[in-house]
Design an enzyme around this catalytic site. Structure first.
Site, PDB file in Angstrom:
ATOM      1  N   ASN A   9       0.885  -1.171   0.000  1.00  0.00           N
ATOM      2  CA  ASN A   9       0.000   0.000   0.000  1.00  0.00           C
ATOM      3  C   ASN A   9       0.921   1.219   0.000  1.00  0.00           C
ATOM      4  O   ASN A   9       1.493   1.557   1.030  1.00  0.00           O
ATOM      5  CB  ASN A   9      -0.897  -0.021   1.244  1.00  0.00           C
ATOM      6  CG  ASN A   9      -1.717   1.263   1.366  1.00  0.00           C
ATOM      7  OD1 ASN A   9      -1.755   2.081   0.440  1.00  0.00           O
ATOM      8  ND2 ASN A   9      -2.372   1.439   2.502  1.00  0.00           N
ATOM      9  N   GLU A  97      -6.712   4.892   7.823  1.00  0.00           N
ATOM     10  CA  GLU A  97      -6.498   6.317   7.510  1.00  0.00           C
ATOM     11  C   GLU A  97      -7.734   6.924   6.845  1.00  0.00           C
ATOM     12  O   GLU A  97      -8.055   8.093   7.062  1.00  0.00           O
ATOM     13  CB  GLU A  97      -5.232   6.461   6.636  1.00  0.00           C
ATOM     14  CG  GLU A  97      -3.980   6.198   7.467  1.00  0.00           C
ATOM     15  CD  GLU A  97      -2.814   5.576   6.724  1.00  0.00           C
ATOM     16  OE1 GLU A  97      -2.805   5.591   5.476  1.00  0.00           O
ATOM     17  OE2 GLU A  97      -1.904   5.049   7.401  1.00  0.00           O
ATOM     18  N   GLU A 167      -5.133  -4.672  10.656  1.00  0.00           N
ATOM     19  CA  GLU A 167      -4.112  -3.639  10.804  1.00  0.00           C
ATOM     20  C   GLU A 167      -4.354  -2.873  12.104  1.00  0.00           C
ATOM     21  O   GLU A 167      -5.161  -1.932  12.129  1.00  0.00           O
ATOM     22  CB  GLU A 167      -4.163  -2.659   9.634  1.00  0.00           C
ATOM     23  CG  GLU A 167      -3.923  -3.293   8.284  1.00  0.00           C
ATOM     24  CD  GLU A 167      -3.348  -2.293   7.287  1.00  0.00           C
ATOM     25  OE1 GLU A 167      -2.328  -2.635   6.674  1.00  0.00           O
ATOM     26  OE2 GLU A 167      -3.890  -1.186   7.143  1.00  0.00           O
TER      27      GLU A 167
HETATM   28  P1  13P Z   1       3.188   0.426   7.637  1.00  0.00           P
HETATM   29  O1  13P Z   1       3.693  -0.849   7.027  1.00  0.00           O
HETATM   30  O2  13P Z   1       3.911   1.657   7.136  1.00  0.00           O
HETATM   31  O3  13P Z   1       3.108   0.350   9.125  1.00  0.00           O
HETATM   32  O4  13P Z   1       1.674   0.615   7.109  1.00  0.00           O
HETATM   33  C1  13P Z   1       0.792  -0.452   7.188  1.00  0.00           C
HETATM   34  C2  13P Z   1      -0.428  -0.086   6.443  1.00  0.00           C
HETATM   35  O5  13P Z   1      -1.156   0.813   6.832  1.00  0.00           O
HETATM   36  C3  13P Z   1      -0.719  -0.820   5.203  1.00  0.00           C
HETATM   37  O6  13P Z   1      -1.994  -0.553   4.732  1.00  0.00           O
END
Ligand code: 13P
Length: 251
Positions: A9, A97, A167
């Site tokens: 991502n 997010e 997540e």
């Molecule tokens: P990070 O791997 O930067 O912690 O992000 C994870 C994420 O939000 C993938 O969608």
């Protein structure tokens, strides 16, 4: 057997120039990835570039969000059919997010899941608790509510066409990874919740872990019974790191 999926991502990172470099690194290293399916979820404006560079390779691609609506007067939105037009296989829905900064409710996310599926895209449904929620001991309640919104709108069979990504919000971009045991506990909980409605759907459902996954911690996470891959943020912006995670799924 569930084939592991390692999906990048990229979030709102990169430029045409940097993406070209990243993709050529991925293309030259992907042959070493024997087991996992590999995908990248790019900013929508770069999907044409991604399509032209990845067509005919082993790497799939997708979007990071889509509209609940099929078309019409929704300025700035991107329809599922538009993602299809650029050869996307996947689309992320309900990333934390989007939930936090764009006010996406469980109901909205479920509608996005439905819109993706209706267009033949594979939705990657993100669920996860905040640090406050974990400390309150309501992690299972939170992820259950997020998962159930899709099941209530579309029925459990809809999960046969998608992927779930756990997540934990406190692990995203923080360098704090959930321990393999913490992640496995939530993955097992999610699978059992699906199994209560359909054993077959639960057995086939890929549940990815996301949150500071790196080449150094991927193998122990991926070794857990219910962790079927990763959704990778920061480490997906480096071809070496991303491929390191992909090859960790080989063993
Ligand atoms: P990070 O791997 O930067 O912690 O992000 C994870 C994420 O939000 C993938 O969608």
């Amino acid at each position: 057997m569930r084939q592991p999926l390692v999906a990048g991502n990229w979030k709102m990172n990169g430029s045409r120039a940097s993406i070209e470099v990243l993709l050529s690194g991925l293309k030259s290293g992907v042959q070493a990835v024997k087991v996992a399916e590999v995908a990248v979820c790019a900013p929508a404006v770069y999907l044409a570039d991604v399509q032209s560079q990845l067509s005919g390779t082993a790497i799939a691609w997708g979007g990071q969000d889509l509209s609940t609506e099929a078309s019409g007067a929704y300025t700035g939105e991107i329809a599922a059919s538009m993602l299809n037009d650029f050869g996307c296989k996947y689309v992320i829905v309900g990333h934390s997010e989007r939930r936090a900064y764009h006010g996406e409710s469980d109901e909205t996310v479920a509608k996005k899941y439905k819109a993706a599926r209706a267009a033949g895209l594979v939705p990657i449904l993100c669920v996860g608790e905040t640090l406050e929620e974990r400390e309150q001991g309501i992690t299972e309640e939170v992820v259950a509510r997020q998962l159930d919104a899709v099941i209530e709108l579309e029925g459990v069979d809809a999960l046969a066409d998608g992927v779930v990504a756990y997540e934990p919000v406190w692990a995203i971009g923080t360098g704090k990874t959930a321990t393999p045991e913490q992640a496995q506990d939530v993955h097992a909980f999610l699978r059992s919740r699906v199994a209560a409605r359909s054993e077959a759907v639960a057995a086939g459902l890929r549940i990815l872990y996301g949150g500071s996954m790196k080449p150094g911690n991927a193998a122990e996470l991926l070794a857990k019974a219910d962790i079927d891959g990763g959704l990778i943020g920061g480490a997906s912006l480096s071809s070496d790191d991303f491929l390191g995670i992909c090859t960790a799924a080989n063993s």
